[in-house]
Design a protein around this motif. Sequence first.
Motif, PDB file in Angstrom:
ATOM      1  N   TRP A 261       0.826  -1.200   0.000  1.00 32.72           N
ATOM      2  CA  TRP A 261       0.000   0.000   0.000  1.00 32.72           C
ATOM      3  C   TRP A 261       0.863   1.254   0.000  1.00 32.72           C
ATOM      4  N   TRP A 262       2.043   1.190   0.611  1.00 37.69           N
ATOM      5  CA  TRP A 262       2.945   2.346   0.588  1.00 37.69           C
ATOM      6  C   TRP A 262       3.406   2.620  -0.845  1.00 37.69           C
ATOM      7  N   ARG A 263       3.729   1.566  -1.580  1.00 31.97           N
ATOM      8  CA  ARG A 263       4.172   1.761  -2.957  1.00 31.97           C
ATOM      9  C   ARG A 263       3.074   2.348  -3.825  1.00 31.97           C
ATOM     10  N   ARG A 264       1.846   1.960  -3.566  1.00 30.52           N
ATOM     11  CA  ARG A 264       0.734   2.498  -4.340  1.00 30.52           C
ATOM     12  C   ARG A 264       0.294   3.867  -3.860  1.00 30.52           C
ATOM     13  N   ARG A 265       0.856   4.305  -2.742  1.00 26.41           N
ATOM     14  CA  ARG A 265       0.436   5.565  -2.118  1.00 26.41           C
ATOM     15  C   ARG A 265      -1.066   5.549  -1.852  1.00 26.41           C
ATOM     16  N   SER A 266      -1.561   4.405  -1.393  1.00 25.65           N
ATOM     17  CA  SER A 266      -2.983   4.243  -1.131  1.00 25.65           C
ATOM     18  C   SER A 266      -3.271   4.577   0.334  1.00 25.65           C
ATOM     19  N   ARG A 267      -3.930   5.681   0.558  1.00 20.05           N
ATOM     20  CA  ARG A 267      -4.283   6.051   1.934  1.00 20.05           C
ATOM     21  C   ARG A 267      -5.296   5.082   2.522  1.00 20.05           C
ATOM     22  N   LEU A 268      -6.228   4.635   1.696  1.00 21.32           N
ATOM     23  CA  LEU A 268      -7.222   3.690   2.181  1.00 21.32           C
ATOM     24  C   LEU A 268      -6.567   2.367   2.571  1.00 21.32           C
ATOM     25  N   GLY A 269      -5.637   1.892   1.745  1.00 20.95           N
ATOM     26  CA  GLY A 269      -4.943   0.650   2.063  1.00 20.95           C
ATOM     27  C   GLY A 269      -4.104   0.763   3.314  1.00 20.95           C
ATOM     28  N   LEU A 270      -3.384   1.873   3.447  1.00 20.15           N
ATOM     29  CA  LEU A 270      -2.572   2.070   4.646  1.00 20.15           C
ATOM     30  C   LEU A 270      -3.457   2.190   5.885  1.00 20.15           C
ATOM     31  N   ALA A 271      -4.606   2.829   5.727  1.00 19.70           N
ATOM     32  CA  ALA A 271      -5.528   2.933   6.862  1.00 19.70           C
ATOM     33  C   ALA A 271      -6.041   1.555   7.261  1.00 19.70           C
ATOM     34  N   ALA A 272      -6.332   0.699   6.267  1.00 21.61           N
ATOM     35  CA  ALA A 272      -6.796  -0.658   6.564  1.00 21.61           C
ATOM     36  C   ALA A 272      -5.702  -1.452   7.278  1.00 21.61           C
ATOM     37  N   ALA A 273      -4.457  -1.309   6.814  1.00 19.03           N
ATOM     38  CA  ALA A 273      -3.348  -1.995   7.480  1.00 19.03           C
ATOM     39  C   ALA A 273      -3.183  -1.481   8.910  1.00 19.03           C
ATOM     40  N   GLY A 274      -3.298  -0.167   9.086  1.00 17.41           N
ATOM     41  CA  GLY A 274      -3.185   0.398  10.426  1.00 17.41           C
ATOM     42  C   GLY A 274      -4.301  -0.057  11.346  1.00 17.41           C
ATOM     43  N   LEU A 275      -5.523  -0.146  10.815  1.00 15.28           N
ATOM     44  CA  LEU A 275      -6.649  -0.619  11.619  1.00 15.28           C
ATOM     45  C   LEU A 275      -6.449  -2.082  12.023  1.00 15.28           C
ATOM     46  N   THR A 276      -5.946  -2.896  11.106  1.00 13.55           N
ATOM     47  CA  THR A 276      -5.677  -4.297  11.436  1.00 13.55           C
ATOM     48  C   THR A 276      -4.606  -4.404  12.508  1.00 13.55           C
ATOM     49  N   TRP A 277      -3.570  -3.586  12.379  1.00 14.36           N
ATOM     50  CA  TRP A 277      -2.526  -3.557  13.417  1.00 14.36           C
ATOM     51  C   TRP A 277      -3.137  -3.174  14.764  1.00 14.36           C
ATOM     52  N   LEU A 278      -4.040  -2.193  14.756  1.00 13.40           N
ATOM     53  CA  LEU A 278      -4.668  -1.742  15.999  1.00 13.40           C
ATOM     54  C   LEU A 278      -5.516  -2.843  16.618  1.00 13.40           C
ATOM     55  N   VAL A 279      -6.169  -3.657  15.782  1.00 15.26           N
ATOM     56  CA  VAL A 279      -6.956  -4.782  16.296  1.00 15.26           C
ATOM     57  C   VAL A 279      -6.062  -5.738  17.074  1.00 15.26           C
ATOM     58  N   PHE A 280      -4.889  -6.051  16.509  1.00 21.62           N
ATOM     59  CA  PHE A 280      -3.989  -6.992  17.167  1.00 21.62           C
ATOM     60  C   PHE A 280      -3.334  -6.376  18.408  1.00 21.62           C
ATOM     61  N   VAL A 281      -3.203  -5.065  18.440  1.00 24.45           N
ATOM     62  CA  VAL A 281      -2.671  -4.414  19.641  1.00 24.45           C
ATOM     63  C   VAL A 281      -3.747  -4.339  20.724  1.00 24.45           C
ATOM     64  N   ALA A 282      -4.957  -3.939  20.332  1.00 24.96           N
ATOM     65  CA  ALA A 282      -6.036  -3.766  21.303  1.00 24.96           C
ATOM     66  C   ALA A 282      -6.458  -5.087  21.931  1.00 24.96           C
ATOM     67  N   SER A 283      -6.202  -6.196  21.255  1.00 20.98           N
ATOM     68  CA  SER A 283      -6.590  -7.487  21.822  1.00 20.98           C
ATOM     69  C   SER A 283      -5.799  -7.846  23.071  1.00 20.98           C
ATOM     70  N   THR A 284      -4.810  -7.038  23.417  1.00 19.77           N
ATOM     71  CA  THR A 284      -4.102  -7.244  24.683  1.00 19.77           C
ATOM     72  C   THR A 284      -5.066  -7.202  25.862  1.00 19.77           C
ATOM     73  N   SER A 285      -6.183  -6.511  25.678  1.00 22.68           N
ATOM     74  CA  SER A 285      -7.179  -6.422  26.753  1.00 22.68           C
ATOM     75  C   SER A 285      -7.780  -7.775  27.094  1.00 22.68           C
ATOM     76  N   TRP A 286      -7.570  -8.788  26.251  1.00 20.82           N
ATOM     77  CA  TRP A 286      -8.053 -10.119  26.578  1.00 20.82           C
ATOM     78  C   TRP A 286      -7.410 -10.653  27.854  1.00 20.82           C
ATOM     79  N   VAL A 287      -6.224 -10.164  28.171  1.00 24.25           N
ATOM     80  CA  VAL A 287      -5.581 -10.559  29.428  1.00 24.25           C
ATOM     81  C   VAL A 287      -6.445 -10.148  30.606  1.00 24.25           C
TER      82      VAL A 287
END
Length: 461
Positions: free
Chosen positions: A355-381
Amino acid sequence: MGANPDEAGHPPPHRQPGPRTPAPSAPAGPRRRPRRQAYPRAGLVLLPLLVTTAAMAVQHRTGSYWGDLATYHAGASAAASGDGGLYQASHRGTDGIALGFTYPPFAALLFQPLVPLGVPVAVGVWTFASVLALLAAVRLTLRATGVPAERRALATLAGGAAALPMFAVSGHLQAGQVGLFLMLLVLLDLTGDPRRRWSGLGVGIAAGIKLTPLVFVAYLLATGRFRAAGTAAGGFAATVALGFAWRPGDSVRFWTGALFDTSRVTADPRTVLNQSLAGALARLTDSADPGTTWLPVALLVAALGMAVAAYCARAGEQLLGVLACATTGVLVSPVSWHHHWVWCVPALVLLAVRWWRRRSRLGLAAAGLTWLVFVASTSWVLAGLHGWDLHFRGWGLLYSNLYVLVGLAGLGYLPVHLRRAGRRGPARPGSEPPTGLRRRVASLPPGAEPLEPRPEPGTKL
């Protein structure tokens, strides 16, 4: 005057004035690497040291965590004392839960160097090696996506640092799990040159340590790499034979009984930390036994997921095929703990680069949101600590099945992505070329990803 005669005594010939011939320059030595490249390389050493220091400090202060590593240590110690006691050994943590050794005897053989270390020192050694494996996996992914070598150090450091707060990784390090090493073995094996003589051996060895990588043998068969599949099967059989030769009694018990005893893995599949289809169905039905519902769903997802992986491989997308296979494996496994999802790291690295190579803001936002999902799941502890990690209603069902939903969405999106890429036609400068159905993978250098062009000058990735 002033000119020296030659050896025969003749004066030197008179030279007409003319343009001087430039003197030959000395051969150029190797260019000095820019100092700015030294900092990321230093960071690649400093990051594992910092994480290891923090891990040892926490373990020394609390005496808690690293339960899986302590179980490896207990199993290896029991196996070192003789045959027959490997699957009686267990480790009881500060929470009162006893964990037994659940891997084949070959794994206990490989864990023997842990025995003389003791758990506190083993925590430091294991954590340091785990972070190195994480960084190596990120670097392999960057290489497979065509990131230039001179930019990989900084990108590897950034990717590794971004991966650490993701619960799949932080939970892996906190438990002292083996998954990062298995992922690295598979990536080394399946992202290299497929024409290598021993291609598939890494998959076989990884499966000998923990059975879950056997799914990649099915992937090799589905993609027509029969020789590599045979090598993987042979490597796995060799690990089984080594286990029988070393500890025959323990081997018999594992392969005839302990392998099928799911109670040794989890007491209740509804726990939020079990991010598999079986766990999701157990939470949806609020039942510790999903019964006959799970098997047909798992078989359907396994067939569709493997078809997607094979489609990626046929399109020249070897890395995407491996990631699709890994996702399928963690979905259909009866129990897939949060740390089994460390495959999200190379997946997110791949997405971020593209997505960086394509300069796709939507793609980078989707990647960032997915990263945030995996970070926020720490609350499962916190869910586990408060005892409400088994029963969910409403939005809680969405919250408790995040990884499963991300995995299913990823498998569903890949065919659409590849078909769109195939219709895109010739690539514009700086964009991604078509899927590569007309390209020959065999003509590429080892580890290269056919869809990814080298970035133009001035492009950071």
